[in-house]
Write a protein that holds these residues in place. Sequence first.
Motif, PDB file in Angstrom:
ATOM      1  N   ASP A 145       0.850  -1.196   0.000  1.00  0.00           N
ATOM      2  CA  ASP A 145       0.000   0.000   0.000  1.00  0.00           C
ATOM      3  C   ASP A 145       0.886   1.247   0.000  1.00  0.00           C
ATOM      4  N   SER A 146       0.771   2.057  -1.044  1.00  0.00           N
ATOM      5  CA  SER A 146       1.642   3.231  -1.171  1.00  0.00           C
ATOM      6  C   SER A 146       1.429   4.239  -0.050  1.00  0.00           C
ATOM      7  N   ARG A 147       0.284   4.197   0.610  1.00  0.00           N
ATOM      8  CA  ARG A 147       0.017   5.133   1.701  1.00  0.00           C
ATOM      9  C   ARG A 147       0.818   4.804   2.950  1.00  0.00           C
ATOM     10  N   HIS A 148       1.244   3.541   3.074  1.00  0.00           N
ATOM     11  CA  HIS A 148       1.930   3.090   4.282  1.00  0.00           C
ATOM     12  C   HIS A 148       3.362   2.644   4.039  1.00  0.00           C
ATOM     13  N   VAL A 175      -1.970   4.286  -5.603  1.00  0.00           N
ATOM     14  CA  VAL A 175      -1.108   5.463  -5.748  1.00  0.00           C
ATOM     15  C   VAL A 175      -1.910   6.733  -5.984  1.00  0.00           C
ATOM     16  N   LYS A 177      -4.111   7.726  -4.086  1.00  0.00           N
ATOM     17  CA  LYS A 177      -4.467   8.229  -2.757  1.00  0.00           C
ATOM     18  C   LYS A 177      -3.376   9.108  -2.152  1.00  0.00           C
ATOM     19  N   LYS A 178      -2.233   9.230  -2.839  1.00  0.00           N
ATOM     20  CA  LYS A 178      -1.127  10.023  -2.297  1.00  0.00           C
ATOM     21  C   LYS A 178      -0.810  11.199  -3.207  1.00  0.00           C
ATOM     22  N   LYS A 179      -0.331  12.284  -2.611  1.00  0.00           N
ATOM     23  CA  LYS A 179       0.137  13.412  -3.392  1.00  0.00           C
ATOM     24  C   LYS A 179       1.401  13.017  -4.142  1.00  0.00           C
ATOM     25  N   ASP A 182       4.705  13.046  -2.201  1.00  0.00           N
ATOM     26  CA  ASP A 182       4.766  11.997  -1.185  1.00  0.00           C
ATOM     27  C   ASP A 182       4.945  10.624  -1.829  1.00  0.00           C
ATOM     28  N   LEU A 183       4.290  10.427  -2.970  1.00  0.00           N
ATOM     29  CA  LEU A 183       4.444   9.166  -3.687  1.00  0.00           C
ATOM     30  C   LEU A 183       5.883   8.997  -4.148  1.00  0.00           C
ATOM     31  N   THR A 186       7.948   7.762  -1.321  1.00  0.00           N
ATOM     32  CA  THR A 186       7.679   6.353  -1.053  1.00  0.00           C
ATOM     33  C   THR A 186       8.350   5.463  -2.086  1.00  0.00           C
ATOM     34  N   SER A 208      -2.892   1.908  -9.642  1.00  0.00           N
ATOM     35  CA  SER A 208      -4.143   2.313  -9.001  1.00  0.00           C
ATOM     36  C   SER A 208      -5.264   1.561  -9.681  1.00  0.00           C
TER      37      SER A 208
END
Length: 230
Positions: A145-148, A175, A177-179, A182-183, A186, A208
């Motif tokens: 999960d790209s958010r975590h 992907v 879900k992230k700016k 920030d992506l 990650t 995505s």
Amino acid sequence: MSERENTPAPSSAPLASAPDFTKAQIEEGRLLFARDVDFMLSVVNLESLPPANRPEICFAGRSNVGKSSLINALTNRKGLARASNTPGRTRELNYFNVHDRLNLVDLPGYGYAKASKSDIKNWTQLTRAFLRGRAGLRRVFLLVDSRHGVKDSDLELMSMLDETAVTYQVVLTKVDKKKSVDLDKTMRKTSRIIAKRPAAHPILMVTSSEKKTGLDMLRAEIATLALPAN
């Protein structure tokens, strides 16, 4: 670390690590998944595994990472794999036949599940036994999960695959879900992790399911592992 590695990439180019496939390869991936993709069976023990008469790939990842949603998006079939907001919904090895050229296996999620400890132990043992000894397993697509980002449970699975020399490729999910900036961070951090892993594929995938980002590239990658088209 070099000065170049310390310099952030432009936020407008978060997908710089995408593989460089030709139009023909992308079309081959599209055609592979545009044809018959059928659910085969759910496996609850190694004795129930189907014959290894086709190359196999599998999707692994933490609970709720989006494995079922990604399978549905890749195949353009909304209900092929059961997607749920409840972590731990997938409790078996779910097999899919991709046009008689490839078996795709959806593994139970790890890390968190609303289930008993005994059930989680059984899923974990089944998954590990499958990954350690399955003939014909061409690649594990490890969804993160790209958010975590990469978690300790992901690193644990990577270590096991490194030890058994099973090739795996990390796929960042969700992907959208992230700016962008920030992506990019990650992606850079994940790339540094897999660069140190002996069994890790060097190319990081980004996807995505909702926005269809990266699906054509992932289909093309999977097509390289399938039996040749008739």
